[in-house]
Enzyme design. Structure first.
Site, PDB file in Angstrom:
ATOM      1  N   LYS A 121       0.834  -1.205   0.000  1.00  0.00           N
ATOM      2  CA  LYS A 121       0.000   0.000   0.000  1.00  0.00           C
ATOM      3  C   LYS A 121       0.871   1.258   0.000  1.00  0.00           C
ATOM      4  CE  LYS A 121      -3.623  -2.772   1.923  1.00  0.00           C
ATOM      5  NZ  LYS A 121      -4.303  -3.341   3.099  1.00  0.00           N
ATOM      6  N   GLN A 145      -4.783  -2.133   9.183  1.00  0.00           N
ATOM      7  CA  GLN A 145      -4.556  -3.444   8.582  1.00  0.00           C
ATOM      8  C   GLN A 145      -5.151  -4.541   9.460  1.00  0.00           C
ATOM      9  OE1 GLN A 145      -3.080  -4.040   5.502  1.00  0.00           O
ATOM     10  NE2 GLN A 145      -3.851  -6.094   5.881  1.00  0.00           N
ATOM     11  N   ASP A 183     -11.418   1.808   3.336  1.00  0.00           N
ATOM     12  CA  ASP A 183     -11.595   0.360   3.194  1.00  0.00           C
ATOM     13  C   ASP A 183     -13.065  -0.012   2.989  1.00  0.00           C
ATOM     14  OD1 ASP A 183      -9.567  -1.471   3.012  1.00  0.00           O
ATOM     15  OD2 ASP A 183      -9.222  -1.663   5.163  1.00  0.00           O
TER      16      ASP A 183
END
Lengths: 294, 294
Positions: free
Chosen positions: B52, B96, B119
């Site tokens: 990322k 994460q 997300d």
């Protein structure tokens, strides 16, 4: 063929809630309380709001009525909701839809505290339901599950076909049925579905929520299926004093003989909606009380 | 038979975003910026986070790294997220997953501001997607739609069958496909589905997201279907230096000859996920900038 009586299930829910409300009052010294906000003079809305008030009164729930004029501004309405969000004597908030033109229903729904969102329309409630988190479930699809549970109709491994993709019925119905524990294989059909009968004929449980009178005909169901009719449509009927009668989305007379079980209209899913609103209000009050105790 | 190259689509997305980021910098004087929070030392998570970061750098996006020890408390993590929510130089926040034991992922996800939820995992984002409201769409299902769009594969009136009901793929995939404008008839299958092949064989578009290597075999697809393989599974392979290779949920060699189009693994859906995260970060920055301008 079994007739799935929403009337009977709703009565059972009301009996339970009456007892629970008594116990709640004894435990906490106050009653579960619903605030109902109506904007404008739409006669259908007025009648729905009256039905909700009646249900509160009959269960011994508290009830607060807010009737605002049709020219209420967005800001005034949001102010009222903000007050109700902060009001510790109110556990559930319901804003009667549709709102008059000029008011933004999405903004209004999103302004209601998720903890008081007894209609289950807030995006966070909708998301929680799909994810499988605890939260408020919108009343009509919850009423369908209550009927299935009451009559011991299992959903696991069954193919549930939902006709209609509305935000208040079709989509949350799919969210409920696909969850772990419910475990149905779920198909959502709608106006753009090709060869609809070939799909609905696969249904072990067929849920009609499309808003068209007598839309589901006998060629669309397989023998021995369970049919849940969410539709409530007025059709002209000169033989009735009021000039119309209520029919579902299913051609009942044609379809019922082929079913293992079916909900009638009226007396089926429709009567469950307010019962589930009351159940959600009870849940909201409980959550509030448990937080207070902590 | 057409191979749907996620690699090609992702490259197209990256090219567009690079230009957009340049323009954005020119227009507003700052760059879209993603904060990535990693807790603990899980090697797979470290590698995802590195990917990322690399994507941000290559696009000219800003990037902020927060690496917390595995024994970070819930409160410490929530404090950091709260800071990032308030930090006007951060437009997107990604924590994460999975988190180390003892941290509650639901609470963490819900603490992220919906405006920075790139997300798309926050319940409110999930709900907005199902309702059809604007908001962030979770990256993998959004990547699938991007592939379909890039290759002009229409979904309207098609029967899309999704195998798998996870919160990060199966459910949001269904939410996307059933929306007005997408107009697919959607079936969600899972481990409790009976006679799965009889259902998957009806698919015009079959989406495999079940996490089992080579699960979808040729007897499960109809001739001429479109197959989207979301699975990324490691299987032992002594011929590879690292001792394993990546395969999808679809038995590609067996299934591909029967398809009209299919995504490979690797190089299919997998590479889209980070591309969509970057697209969401761009969207978050734009929304922030537009708010600032007002």
């Amino acid at each position: 063929m079994q007739i799935l009586s929403g009337k009977e299930v709703a009565q059972h829910v009301y009996d339970t809630l009456t007892e629970e409300a008594e116990q709640f009052l004894e435990d906490f010294g106050y009653v579960p309380t619903l605030a109902v906000v109506l904007v404008g003079e739409d006669p259908a809305s007025q009648s729905y709001v009256a039905g909700k008030k009646k249900a509160c009164l009959s269960l011994g729930f508290g009830h607060k009525d807010y009737h605002l004029p049709a020219d209420t501004s967005q800001e005034q309405l949001l102010d009222l909701i903000h007050q109700l969000n902060e009001d510790s004597s109110v556990h559930g908030i319901l804003v009667q839809m549709p709102l008059p033109d000029g008011l933004d229903p999405d903004k209004v729904i999103q302004s209601i505290s998720v903890e008081k969102d007894v209609d289950g329309f807030h995006p966070q409630s909708v998301g929680n339901l799909l994810i499988g988190n605890p939260g408020f479930v919108s009343c009509t699809p919850q009423g369908v599950m209550e009927i299935l549970d009451y009559y011991h109709i299992a959903t696991a491994g069954k193919h549930a076909v939902i006709v209609g993709r509305s935000n208040i019925v079709g989509k949350p119905m799919a969210s409920l049925l696909v969850q772990k524990g419910r475990d149905a294989t779920v198909t959502i059909c709608h106006s753009k579905t090709k060869d609809l009968p070939s799909i609905t004929r696969q249904a072990d449980i067929l849920i009609a929520a499309i808003g068209k009178p007598h839309f589901v005909t006998s060629d669309m169901v397989k023998e021995g299926t369970v049919v849940i009719d969410v539709g409530i449509n007025r059709i002209e009927d000169a033989s009735r004093k009021r000039g119309y009668r209520l029919v579902g989305d299913v051609d009942y007379d044609q379809v019922a003989p082929h079913c293992n079980a079916i909900t009638p209209v009226p007396g089926g899913v429709g009567v469950m909606t307010i019962a589930m609103l009351m159940k959600n209000t009870m849940q909201a009050a409980r959550q509030f009380a448990n937080k207070e105790v902590k």
